[in-house]
Design an enzyme around this catalytic site. Sequence first.
Site, PDB file in Angstrom:
ATOM      1  N   HIS A   1      -4.669   1.970  12.533  1.00 32.85           N
ATOM      2  CA  HIS A   1      -3.326   1.939  11.946  1.00 32.85           C
ATOM      3  C   HIS A   1      -3.303   1.200  10.606  1.00 32.85           C
ATOM      4  O   HIS A   1      -2.240   0.983  10.029  1.00 32.85           O
ATOM      5  CB  HIS A   1      -2.363   1.259  12.943  1.00 32.85           C
ATOM      6  CG  HIS A   1      -0.919   1.394  12.619  1.00 32.85           C
ATOM      7  ND1 HIS A   1      -0.148   0.341  12.165  1.00 32.85           N
ATOM      8  CD2 HIS A   1      -0.084   2.455  12.695  1.00 32.85           C
ATOM      9  CE1 HIS A   1       1.090   0.733  11.989  1.00 32.85           C
ATOM     10  NE2 HIS A   1       1.160   2.017  12.292  1.00 32.85           N
TER      11      HIS A   1
ATOM     12  N   ASP B   1       9.723 -21.240   6.415  1.00 31.63           N
ATOM     13  CA  ASP B   1      10.042 -22.417   5.590  1.00 31.63           C
ATOM     14  C   ASP B   1       9.814 -22.186   4.101  1.00 31.63           C
ATOM     15  O   ASP B   1       9.639 -23.153   3.336  1.00 31.63           O
ATOM     16  CB  ASP B   1       9.227 -23.638   6.047  1.00 31.63           C
ATOM     17  CG  ASP B   1       9.635 -24.136   7.425  1.00 31.63           C
ATOM     18  OD1 ASP B   1      10.760 -23.812   7.864  1.00 31.63           O
ATOM     19  OD2 ASP B   1       8.836 -24.827   8.078  1.00 31.63           O
TER      20      ASP B   1
ATOM     21  N   HIS C   1      10.302   0.321   6.346  1.00 28.94           N
ATOM     22  CA  HIS C   1       8.998   0.282   6.996  1.00 28.94           C
ATOM     23  C   HIS C   1       8.252  -1.017   6.684  1.00 28.94           C
ATOM     24  O   HIS C   1       7.093  -1.178   7.054  1.00 28.94           O
ATOM     25  CB  HIS C   1       8.194   1.500   6.531  1.00 28.94           C
ATOM     26  CG  HIS C   1       7.001   1.819   7.360  1.00 28.94           C
ATOM     27  ND1 HIS C   1       5.711   1.781   6.863  1.00 28.94           N
ATOM     28  CD2 HIS C   1       6.878   2.184   8.653  1.00 28.94           C
ATOM     29  CE1 HIS C   1       4.863   2.128   7.796  1.00 28.94           C
ATOM     30  NE2 HIS C   1       5.537   2.368   8.910  1.00 28.94           N
TER      31      HIS C   1
ATOM     32  N   ASP D   1     -13.456   0.512  -6.388  1.00 30.18           N
ATOM     33  CA  ASP D   1     -14.630  -0.035  -7.082  1.00 30.18           C
ATOM     34  C   ASP D   1     -15.001  -1.456  -6.679  1.00 30.18           C
ATOM     35  O   ASP D   1     -15.671  -2.160  -7.449  1.00 30.18           O
ATOM     36  CB  ASP D   1     -14.408   0.000  -8.609  1.00 30.18           C
ATOM     37  CG  ASP D   1     -14.420   1.418  -9.163  1.00 30.18           C
ATOM     38  OD1 ASP D   1     -14.920   2.315  -8.457  1.00 30.18           O
ATOM     39  OD2 ASP D   1     -13.921   1.622 -10.277  1.00 30.18           O
TER      40      ASP D   1
ATOM     41  N   LYS E   1      -3.514   0.175   6.658  1.00 26.96           N
ATOM     42  CA  LYS E   1      -3.113   0.824   5.403  1.00 26.96           C
ATOM     43  C   LYS E   1      -3.856   0.109   4.274  1.00 26.96           C
ATOM     44  O   LYS E   1      -3.506  -0.996   3.881  1.00 26.96           O
ATOM     45  CB  LYS E   1      -1.609   0.713   5.172  1.00 26.96           C
ATOM     46  CG  LYS E   1      -0.737   1.330   6.291  1.00 26.96           C
ATOM     47  CD  LYS E   1      -0.310   0.311   7.290  1.00 26.96           C
ATOM     48  CE  LYS E   1       0.806   0.758   8.201  1.00 26.96           C
ATOM     49  NZ  LYS E   1       0.656   1.988   8.896  1.00 26.96           N
TER      50      LYS E   1
END
Length: 395
Positions: A313, A149, A142, A320, A315
């Site tokens: 979508h 380079d 996933h 804090d 993630k």
Amino acid sequence: MVVLLLVIIILALIMLDEKLGEKMYQSKRMQTKYPRRHSDFSFFMSGPHLFSDYFQTIREANHHIHVLFYIVKTDEISQQFFDLLKQKVQEGVEVRLLVDWVGGFELPKKMIRSLEESGIQFAYAHKPTFPFFLYKLNRRNHRKITVIDGRIGYIGGFNIGKEYIDQDPDFGEWRDYHLKMTGEGVNDLQAQFCHDWKEATKEQIKGKKYFPILPKGAISHQLIATNGHSLEQKFIRFIHQAKQEIIIGTPYFIPGHDVMKALLEALQRGVSVTILVPLKADHPFVKEAAFPYFYRLLKEGAHIYQFYQGFYHAKIMVIDGECCDIGTANFDKRSFFLNSEIHCYIYDQKFVQQVKNAIQQDLARSERLTLDFWRHRTIWQRGKESISTLISGWL
């Protein structure tokens, strides 16, 4: 009676395949923890902005282009991507393209043959084989990694397809978070790509041109790669560290018992917990699988928002205002226990504030989920939740 017997036998074989496959692969589960580094980052939350920059960086490549995506579609943006890679091969640039077997399943053989004939080195990651075909089929690479380079890297949630540049009417605006990295951390992204490439092709990539000496950047960070091991515990430790605030953004919220326990404990010690998920779903049952967890969190005072301006979508986890995790892992059992993922933990207050500002923009285009809404779900919705709970480990 015969049909019922056949169904029972098939289900038993599937369960046996899963259990024996899991047992065989237990010893291969691991995490790769790269050292703390200092790099510079650009932060993207819009597909059109990301791919404008991404394609330009590819155009400027001189020696090699290494690309790993979970999903590559067969549409106009994908064709632009393929044409650009072919052009770079004609200019003498090495191009390696690695795509997860399930995520790239729609790629026609004719297209792959065209890529290979042009000089692009193409391979599938996690191609399932016998024995334990079904278990291997369920384990996906996933990760989304690009290295140009050996000096510029990309990591985050975007794949290649029209929905990621806001051109799919079913989703509208696609909200995701992606990083562009320059500095010493690019060597670690390169190392992970080379590991995954070797696993898929047996080719070992070595040499100074792939791993140049890179300058330190301004932002402290650490890359961690997981493959069905340690991610759950990493997230739990992250949550335990929180003293004031936890922000989680994810398209799929299926945390399981132990992570859920850590979140409830955080709420009980006075930590603010905010969770941002999409209002619409892109896969059957994943939205419903989250609702049993939402109920318990709402009762303890968590703030849960559903993004309605397209599809969310990203993630992300922020602790804090001191640290954030941006990577490829969803907040679900599949990412915890099955998928190969990569995360970038960033320890820089100024950068974290930039990410929090982006989250605030997304929260402003979200609706808050309440206990009253939860209690008034339809019978149909409750039924889907019951089914999704049973199959949550495979969603």
